[in-house]
Write an enzyme that holds these catalytic residues in place. Structure first.
Site: not given
Ligand code: IMP
Length: 197
Positions: A8-10, A12-13, A69-70, A150, A178
């Site tokens: 990740t580039n974050n 904080h995570k 990935d979310t 988000g 998460r």
């Molecule tokens: P990432 O894989 O963590 O970058 O998440 C991909 C996208 O999912 C993000 O850009 C948000 O739009 C959405 N997302 C991920 N986690 C959350 C959350 O906890 N709340 C709201 N949107 C989320």
């Protein structure tokens, strides 16, 4: 000490996971190992993209690593936006536009059930392990609250009547996709690392 790279580039995570894991583990980010390239997420599934990022780091830099990935999966939209969650309304990745499009696409639908799903790919000691955390819920008919990020203003987790944006991080961090995925990650890392520490 066991060094693991969080793809990740974050920062904080990464810091959050390091604190939860406790002594014995060092978590490095992509920047920490000098990986400055943008690893493109080209796979059609969350699992595929999580594996792609973790394999890239393992193959190119040789570290044990994990990536996440979310996606938001909405029942009435056949699981969309899913792997396209971040850029649902376009490459601008604008959360306002994403929410507008989601609410429009749900107009007139008989169910607003949805879930957030976080997939983690862990590459450790020549093993590839996929883990996931799911937060079930539904999509509100309009935005509520100012917290979070988000899709938080329209996501109501199961068992609650308010959105994540209203509930805030105290509640969210206990029940989120998460948080659940990270709990699985910790259990798996601890179970796999006992002999080597
Ligand atoms: P990432 O894989 O963590 O970058 O998440 C991909 C996208 O999912 C993000 O850009 C948000 O739009 C959405 N997302 C991920 N986690 C959350 C959350 O906890 N709340 C709201 N949107 C989320």
């Amino acid at each position: 000490m066991h060094t693991l790279v969080f793809a990740t580039n974050n920062p904080h995570k990464a810091q959050e996971v390091e604190q939860i894991l406790g002594p014995g583990f060092i978590i490095k980010t992509l920047k920490d190992i000098g990986c400055l390239e943008d690893i493109e997420e080209t796979e059609p599934t969350l699992e595929g993209n999580a594996l792609l990022k973790a394999r890239y780091v393992k193959e190119k830099y040789g570290y044990d690593c994990f990536s996440e990935d979310t996606g938001l999966e909405v029942e009435a939209l056949d699981g969309a936006p899913g792997v396209h969650t971040a850029r649902y309304a376009g490459e601008g990745r604008d959360p306002e536009d994403n929410i507008k499009l989601l609410l429009k696409n749900l107009e007139g639908k008989s169910t607003r059930k949805a879930q957030f799903r976080t997939v983690i790919a862990l590459l450790m000691k020549d093993q590839e392990i996929l883990l996931q955390g799911i937060c079930p819920g539904s999509i509100a008919t309009q935005k509520h609250g100012t917290g979070g990020f988000g899709y938080d203003p329209v996501f109501i987790p199961e068992g609650y009547t308010d959105t994540f944006a209203v509930l805030g991080y105290d509640v969210k961090n206990k029940i989120s996709h998460r948080a659940r995925a990270i709990a699985q990650l910790l259990e798996t890392i601890r179970a796999n690392s006992t002999e080597s520490l």
